[in-house]
Enzyme design. Structure first.
Site, mmCIF file in Angstrom:
data_model
loop_
_atom_site.group_PDB
_atom_site.id
_atom_site.type_symbol
_atom_site.label_atom_id
_atom_site.label_comp_id
_atom_site.label_asym_id
_atom_site.label_seq_id
_atom_site.Cartn_x
_atom_site.Cartn_y
_atom_site.Cartn_z
ATOM 1 C CG PHE A 22 106.874 -88.792 -64.814
ATOM 2 C CD1 PHE A 22 108.194 -88.362 -64.858
ATOM 3 C CD2 PHE A 22 106.625 -90.167 -64.809
ATOM 4 C CE1 PHE A 22 109.252 -89.270 -64.907
ATOM 5 C CE2 PHE A 22 107.665 -91.070 -64.842
ATOM 6 C CZ PHE A 22 108.981 -90.627 -64.901
ATOM 7 C CG LEU A 81 100.228 -88.518 -72.601
ATOM 8 C CD1 LEU A 81 101.561 -87.857 -72.273
ATOM 9 C CD2 LEU A 81 100.444 -89.917 -73.148
ATOM 10 C CB SER A 125 97.245 -98.811 -66.753
ATOM 11 O OG SER A 125 97.790 -99.381 -65.582
ATOM 12 C CE1 TYR A 150 95.214 -94.234 -63.828
ATOM 13 C CE2 TYR A 150 95.963 -96.492 -64.111
ATOM 14 C CZ TYR A 150 96.119 -95.148 -64.333
ATOM 15 O OH TYR A 150 97.192 -94.714 -65.079
ATOM 16 C CG ASN A 179 104.650 -100.199 -61.706
ATOM 17 O OD1 ASN A 179 104.116 -101.156 -62.252
ATOM 18 N ND2 ASN A 179 104.224 -99.709 -60.572
ATOM 19 C CB VAL A 193 106.685 -97.152 -55.442
ATOM 20 C CG1 VAL A 193 107.177 -97.908 -56.664
ATOM 21 C CG2 VAL A 193 107.279 -97.751 -54.173
ATOM 22 C CG ASP A 279 98.819 -102.257 -54.489
ATOM 23 O OD1 ASP A 279 98.709 -101.588 -55.529
ATOM 24 O OD2 ASP A 279 99.292 -101.816 -53.426
#
Length: 321
Positions: A22, A81, A125, A150, A179, A193, A279
């Site tokens: 992406f 990436l 991230s 991660y 995000n 999401v 999360d």
């Protein structure tokens, strides 16, 4: 020059590791538009229709040092990436993440150093390296206590980039991205999401939400992320790590409501699933450093970006009929 006029890279040789994903496809196309000589490396492009014919594709695996060395040879700027995992992966495998992402990156850094690469821009991230922060928005100076393999892997790579800069003078900049969302994002990846919800809403299906929907995230449009990567190449200041986000938080329930409104559907049923251990309750990035140090600013508003993504997904649905 403003953020509407990104820097030019006429003739600059740029390599994108993970060029078929992406972020990679959007970045490859943007660099080609700005005059760079672009090479993209990966297993396969996620959607070959999206990759510009001005981009040279090199098929290969990150675990293959010969293929990686061949891709790196002669390149000036390298964008890293690649990642073999995603934040919400069930059944986390820290040893696998260490072997594939961290050790793989160490071999990759040795190759880049030997090839005299001018600069590495790394996709870190912002959503995972901080963990459960005490206050928001989160600055780059905040403590880092990631709660996923991660996030630990991303942070470890940042530290190794710093070490290689110290030992060998290898230039780098790590962008801690919030995000990201926008046209071209897979509906199958667990971190997408917005794409997953939009796809279900356009099909009139119930929306699936992890937890109670009150988790808050910082959503940044892919166009703004790509703009930050372009400016990162030209940045020559003292900072090596920068947040890239919108600086605004939205709950997942609010995201769902906005998607329902934009998709033009009546209020859809919502299926709430058990929350995920990786999360954190809230994640909003402080972007004051990158806006102070570079000309970059987030330009795509949330609803505008969401509408554009919905139009793209609708067009793709019609094209596949």
């Amino acid at each position: 020059m403003s953020t509407a006029d990104p820097p030019r890279f006429d003739g600059v040789r740029c390599l994108i590791m993970g060029g078929g994903g992406f972020l990679g496809v959007h970045l490859a196309n943007a660099l080609a538009d700005q005059g760079a000589v672009v090479r993209a490396f990966g297993r396969t492009p996620a959607d070959p229709r999206e990759l510009s014919d001005r981009v040279q594709w090199k098929n290969g695996r990150f675990e293959d040092p010969v293929a990686v060395a061949e891709a790196v040879r002669g390149q000036e700027i390298v964008f890293h990436l690649l990642s073999s995992s995603v934040p919400g992966s069930p059944g986390q495998r820290p040893a696998f993440d260490l072997e594939t992402n961290v050790l793989g990156t160490l071999r990759f850094l040795d190759i880049c150093n030997d090839a005299a690469v001018r600069k590495i821009v790394f996709a870190s991230s912002g959503g995972t390296v901080y963990g459960q922060a005490d206050s928001h928005p989160i600055p780059e100076t905040a403590p880092t206590y990631p709660i996923s393999a991660y996030g630990v892997g991303k942070l470890a790579i940042e530290k190794y980039l710093s070490l290689y800069h110290h030992l060998y003078g290898l230039e780098y900049l790590a962008l801690r991205i919030a995000n990201a969302y926008g046209p071209g994002q897979s509906i199958l990846k667990r971190q997408g999401v917005v794409a997953a919800m939009l796809d279900r809403a356009l099909a009139g299906k119930p929306l699936e939400i992890w937890g109670d929907g009150e988790v808050v995230r910082d959503f940044v449009h892919i166009d703004d992320v790509i703009s930050a990567f372009l400016w990162a190449v030209t940045y020559d200041g003292p900072h090596r790590v920068m947040n890239v986000g919108s600086g605004v938080g939205l709950s997942i329930n609010q995201v769902a409501s906005d998607i329902e409104a934009i998709a033009g559907t009546a209020e859809l049923a919502r299926t709430y699933r058990a929350g995920r251990a990786a999360d954190v309750p809230i994640n909003i990035l402080d972007i004051s450093l990158v806006t102070r140090e570079t000309p970059w600013r987030p330009r795509r508003g949330w609803l505008d970006g969401l509408q554009g993504t919905a139009r793209w997904m609708t067009a793709r649905r019609h094209a596949s009929l």
